[in-house]
Design a protein around this motif. Structure first.
Motif, PDB file in Angstrom:
ATOM      1  N   LYS A 246       8.007  28.292 -40.202  1.00  0.00           N
ATOM      2  CA  LYS A 246       7.179  28.988 -39.303  1.00  0.00           C
ATOM      3  C   LYS A 246       6.306  29.858 -39.998  1.00  0.00           C
ATOM      4  CE  LYS A 246      10.041  28.816 -34.900  1.00  0.00           C
ATOM      5  NZ  LYS A 246      10.486  29.510 -33.892  1.00  0.00           N
ATOM      6  N   GLU A 247       5.051  29.781 -39.643  1.00  0.00           N
ATOM      7  CA  GLU A 247       3.991  30.596 -40.414  1.00  0.00           C
ATOM      8  C   GLU A 247       4.353  32.133 -40.394  1.00  0.00           C
ATOM      9  OE1 GLU A 247      -0.842  31.896 -40.106  1.00  0.00           O
ATOM     10  OE2 GLU A 247      -0.065  30.012 -39.221  1.00  0.00           O
TER      11      GLU A 247
ATOM     12  N   GLY B 151       7.425  17.007 -47.029  1.00  0.00           N
ATOM     13  CA  GLY B 151       6.514  15.878 -47.382  1.00  0.00           C
ATOM     14  C   GLY B 151       5.184  15.868 -46.602  1.00  0.00           C
ATOM     15  N   GLU B 152       5.129  16.688 -45.445  1.00  0.00           N
ATOM     16  CA  GLU B 152       3.866  16.828 -44.754  1.00  0.00           C
ATOM     17  C   GLU B 152       3.558  18.319 -44.423  1.00  0.00           C
ATOM     18  OE1 GLU B 152       2.201  14.216 -43.740  1.00  0.00           O
ATOM     19  OE2 GLU B 152       3.607  12.994 -44.382  1.00  0.00           O
ATOM     20  N   PRO B 153       2.072  18.651 -44.559  1.00  0.00           N
ATOM     21  CA  PRO B 153       1.613  19.917 -44.229  1.00  0.00           C
ATOM     22  C   PRO B 153       1.877  20.198 -42.886  1.00  0.00           C
ATOM     23  CG  PRO B 153      -0.184  18.414 -44.479  1.00  0.00           C
ATOM     24  CD  PRO B 153       0.956  17.611 -44.704  1.00  0.00           C
ATOM     25  N   ASP B 154       1.498  21.242 -42.242  1.00  0.00           N
ATOM     26  CA  ASP B 154       1.627  21.792 -40.858  1.00  0.00           C
ATOM     27  C   ASP B 154       0.296  21.389 -40.219  1.00  0.00           C
ATOM     28  OD1 ASP B 154       3.828  23.380 -41.767  1.00  0.00           O
ATOM     29  OD2 ASP B 154       2.602  25.183 -41.943  1.00  0.00           O
ATOM     30  N   ILE B 155       0.636  21.329 -38.834  1.00  0.00           N
ATOM     31  CA  ILE B 155      -0.596  20.808 -37.964  1.00  0.00           C
ATOM     32  C   ILE B 155      -1.533  21.863 -38.126  1.00  0.00           C
ATOM     33  CG2 ILE B 155      -0.909  20.419 -35.632  1.00  0.00           C
ATOM     34  CD1 ILE B 155       1.715  19.645 -35.189  1.00  0.00           C
TER      35      ILE B 155
ATOM     36  N   LYS C 129     -12.275  26.479 -40.072  1.00  0.00           N
ATOM     37  CA  LYS C 129     -12.285  26.723 -38.640  1.00  0.00           C
ATOM     38  C   LYS C 129     -10.735  26.283 -38.099  1.00  0.00           C
ATOM     39  CE  LYS C 129     -17.123  25.914 -37.578  1.00  0.00           C
ATOM     40  NZ  LYS C 129     -18.363  24.918 -37.155  1.00  0.00           N
ATOM     41  N   THR C 130     -10.191  25.169 -38.564  1.00  0.00           N
ATOM     42  CA  THR C 130      -9.042  24.825 -38.288  1.00  0.00           C
ATOM     43  C   THR C 130      -8.590  24.430 -39.782  1.00  0.00           C
ATOM     44  OG1 THR C 130      -9.574  22.359 -37.721  1.00  0.00           O
ATOM     45  CG2 THR C 130      -9.509  23.975 -36.130  1.00  0.00           C
ATOM     46  N   ALA C 131      -7.221  24.752 -39.888  1.00  0.00           N
ATOM     47  CA  ALA C 131      -6.571  24.658 -41.271  1.00  0.00           C
ATOM     48  C   ALA C 131      -4.853  24.809 -40.930  1.00  0.00           C
ATOM     49  CB  ALA C 131      -6.939  25.462 -42.225  1.00  0.00           C
ATOM     50  N   SER C 132      -4.156  24.053 -41.623  1.00  0.00           N
ATOM     51  CA  SER C 132      -2.699  24.111 -41.852  1.00  0.00           C
ATOM     52  C   SER C 132      -2.456  25.559 -42.796  1.00  0.00           C
ATOM     53  CB  SER C 132      -2.189  22.986 -42.462  1.00  0.00           C
ATOM     54  OG  SER C 132      -2.654  21.695 -41.774  1.00  0.00           O
ATOM     55  N   PHE C 133      -1.251  25.944 -42.546  1.00  0.00           N
ATOM     56  CA  PHE C 133      -0.941  27.116 -43.046  1.00  0.00           C
ATOM     57  C   PHE C 133      -0.281  26.610 -44.483  1.00  0.00           C
ATOM     58  CE2 PHE C 133       1.861  30.718 -44.285  1.00  0.00           C
ATOM     59  CZ  PHE C 133       1.034  31.639 -44.626  1.00  0.00           C
ATOM     60  N   ARG C 134       0.847  25.724 -44.284  1.00  0.00           N
ATOM     61  CA  ARG C 134       1.102  24.997 -45.329  1.00  0.00           C
ATOM     62  C   ARG C 134       0.347  23.691 -45.630  1.00  0.00           C
ATOM     63  NH1 ARG C 134       7.314  24.104 -44.372  1.00  0.00           N
ATOM     64  NH2 ARG C 134       6.677  23.322 -42.559  1.00  0.00           N
TER      65      ARG C 134
END
Length: 608
Positions: free
Chosen positions: A411-412, A120-124, A156-161
């Motif tokens: 995990k990424e 349901g949620e993307p990664d941090i 610059k910052t992004a979630s992998f999922r």
């Protein structure tokens, strides 16, 4: 058993085992890490599932030489190690495959896809470099989320999922973006993984930069309309490179409009393909207009269906209140296929746009290509772009046969390693298909009919595989029928006889039943099991009876296995004419005579 042995032979033939063992040197890892890595790749090609399910498959349902069993922790350690050696492994494997198959890497095809996750949620979000890789020493809980710039591909910052433009039509789920480069024969040479919100425009520049270190010769890059920006075109032309890119014919760009408006005759390339070359004065690129009459007919039929739907949707809308009509127009705007032919009058009434229909009719069955190579003909450009379907076929096989999804990881690093395992499995599959000129589904079905059995007696334990047999052939005429082998002569694989084969198997079954009922061991040895002598080429293994390892399993030559499923009437290996008791075997088949009652050696049978 047959599929794993065939893939293992290809694994050794390409030299992946040598490369991985060399890269393993100096690392504190289990020496069986290479075997675990191969087992995971074979599992993706034969029985894809989770890594825990793969451990059970390795132990109970397959035979991996040098790996009787493993654990899920060992699988995860091997995946972590694979991610560390990704760059070097991909380059070494490419050169091994290029030498093996004599690859002509004059055209490289690149495309991307996405795969979603049932979460349901993307990664941090975490800090990343320009290639989407996580920066080191950046705690995930201290990262501040920021919106990624899709056009630059440099978040610059992004979630992998992360949420992004889904090519699986699941924008409601987090995803990752995967890219793959393949040759004109469909051999995948490398894959990449990026955060799910990464745009396509900047990705081909990273791919070009990564492969530049491989020192490839003159390469023409082929990609679809999503990579045809001016920045990408300039980048691909560095160091003498060229490109064939699809152009968006509905984008309204001046170059596309000028090329489509040029008059000229089409040259017939094939029954369903006509090409016309256009040279514009303000650019060195050449444009090729491809026209497919069959596709034009399909486009007209699809448009007629859309117009019928639009006519039904706006029927009676003149009687609606202006607010309701505006709501209907907003609802139709979410359907691009219908909204393309919709217009509103100054009074707010909804009508079908006749001018848009005429403009679409001029584009039926047409495709606009852009090429920077001055030496390629219009026919070569069109044919080369059509081979971009090899990437689409690779994505299809990766998502259906190898089961890229579902991904049983969160995990990424593990997700990236899982994509690499799927790439290696697809590489082995494509090499097998190229060698046999058949699909992997057919090859796998034939290979998985070969099994291995473990037999135990007073003299020890040994393993034996089922004998191979040729595929059934069409009945021949009496004049061309081969004579049946006599009862005293050995079975000749070149002249198979179903009656002789059934008689031989029935005799063996009856002997087994009689010895079991008498309480005697069914199979045993008078000497140690055979040892394999490798001549340096996989598929050319000579076996003698002078070995010492009683648990060594006869290895099936990969080339013979591939011949088994590729050509009707041939089988894996042939027995050399017997010249003495110590004559080496030319294949891995073993025939073990039943134990004799009495005589020397206490009634122990003899291996022949």
């Amino acid at each position: 058993m047959g599929g794993a042995h065939a893939l293992d032979g290809l694994w050794h033939r390409i030299g992946i085992d040598t490369v991985t063992k060399k890269l393993l040197t100096g690392r504190r890892l289990d020496p069986t890490a290479e075997r675990v890595l191969f087992a995971l790749v074979a599992n993706r090609a034969l029985a894809p599932g989770s890594k825990l399910a793969a451990t059970r498959w390795i132990e109970h349902d397959s035979h991996i030489p040098g790996l009787p069993a493993t654990s899920d922790d060992a699988c995860y350690r091997a995946m972590d190690w694979l991610l560390k050696i990704e760059d070097k492994l991909a380059e070494e494997v490419y050169w091994q495959v290029a030498d093996l198959l004599n690859l002509e890497v004059d055209l490289l095809f690149f495309d991307t896809t996405s795969t979603y996750f049932e979460t349901g949620e993307p990664d941090i979000p975490v800090a990343r470099d320009e290639h989407g890789l996580r920066l080191p020493d950046e705690p995930a809980d201290q990262a501040e989320p920021s919106k990624a710039t899709e056009d630059s591909g440099d978040p610059k910052t992004a979630s992998f999922r992360a949420y992004g433009k889904s090519k699986d039509h699941r924008p409601d789920l987090p995803q990752v973006v995967i890219g793959m480069a393949v040759t004109r024969t469909g051999i995948p040479i490398r894959v990449w993984s990026w955060p799910g919100n990464t745009g396509d425009q900047a990705l081909i520049r990273q791919v070009r930069e990564d492969l530049r270190e491989w020192k490839l010769t003159r390469v023409v890059w082929v990609a679809d309309r999503g990579f045809a920006s001016e920045t990408n075109r300039r980048f691909l032309q560095r160091a003498g490179g060229h490109y064939i890119l699809g152009e968006k014919i509905r984008s309204g760009s001046p170059a596309a409009q000028a090329a489509l408006s040029r008059q000229g005759r089409y040259a017939h390339v094939a029954d369903n393909m006509q090409v016309k070359q256009v040279q514009l004065p303000d650019t060195a690129d050449r444009f090729v207009i491809c026209h497919n009459p069959d596709q034009a007919t399909r486009d007209a039929a699809i448009r007629a269906d859309l117009l019928a739907q639009l006519e039904d949707a706006i029927k009676g809308s003149d009687k609606l209140e202006p607010l309701k009509r505006a709501e209907l127009r907003g609802k139709l705007s979410t359907k691009p296929g219908l909204h393309r032919f919709l217009r509103a009058t100054p009074g707010g009434l909804l009508r079908i746009d006749k001018a848009a229909i005429k403009a679409e009719e001029r584009l039926d069955g047409k495709l606009l290509l852009r090429c920077s190579d001055p030496h390629l003909s219009a026919e070569d450009i069109a044919t080369g772009y059509k081979q971009l379907l090899e990437v689409e076929r690779g994505w299809g096989d990766m998502k259906t046969i190898i089961d890229l999804r579902p991904v049983y990881h969160r995990k990424e690093d593990r997700i990236r390693a899982h994509v690499l395992l799927c790439w290696l499995a697809l590489l082995l599959i494509r090499i097998a298909e190229t060698t046999c000129e058949d699909t992997w589904l057919n090859l796998r079905e034939e290979l998985e009919r070969i099994h291995v059995g473990t037999f135990t007696g007073p003299a020890g334990t040994f393993r034996q595989r089922t004998e191979t047999s040729p595929p059934p052939s069409a009945p021949s005429s009496p004049s061309s029928a081969s004579p049946s082998p006599s009862a005293s002569s050995p079975w000749n694989p070149a002249q198979p006889s179903d009656q002789h084969e059934r008689s031989r198997l029935d005799t063996r079954r009856s002997r087994v039943r009689s010895h079991i009922s008498a309480g005697q061991p069914t199979f045993s040895w008078t000497r140690a099991a055979p040892q394999l002598r490798n001549s340096g080429q996989v598929g050319n293994l000579n076996t003698t009876v002078d070995g010492v390892d009683a648990s060594l399993v006869p290895i099936i030559a990969v080339e013979a296995l591939l011949e088994l499923v590729a050509e009707v009437g041939r089988i894996a290996g042939r027995r050399a004419s017997a010249s003495g008791p110590e004559e080496p075997w030319t294949d891995s088949r073993m025939k073990v005579s039943p134990p004799r009652l009495g005589g020397d050696r206490g009634g122990v049978g003899r291996a022949t």
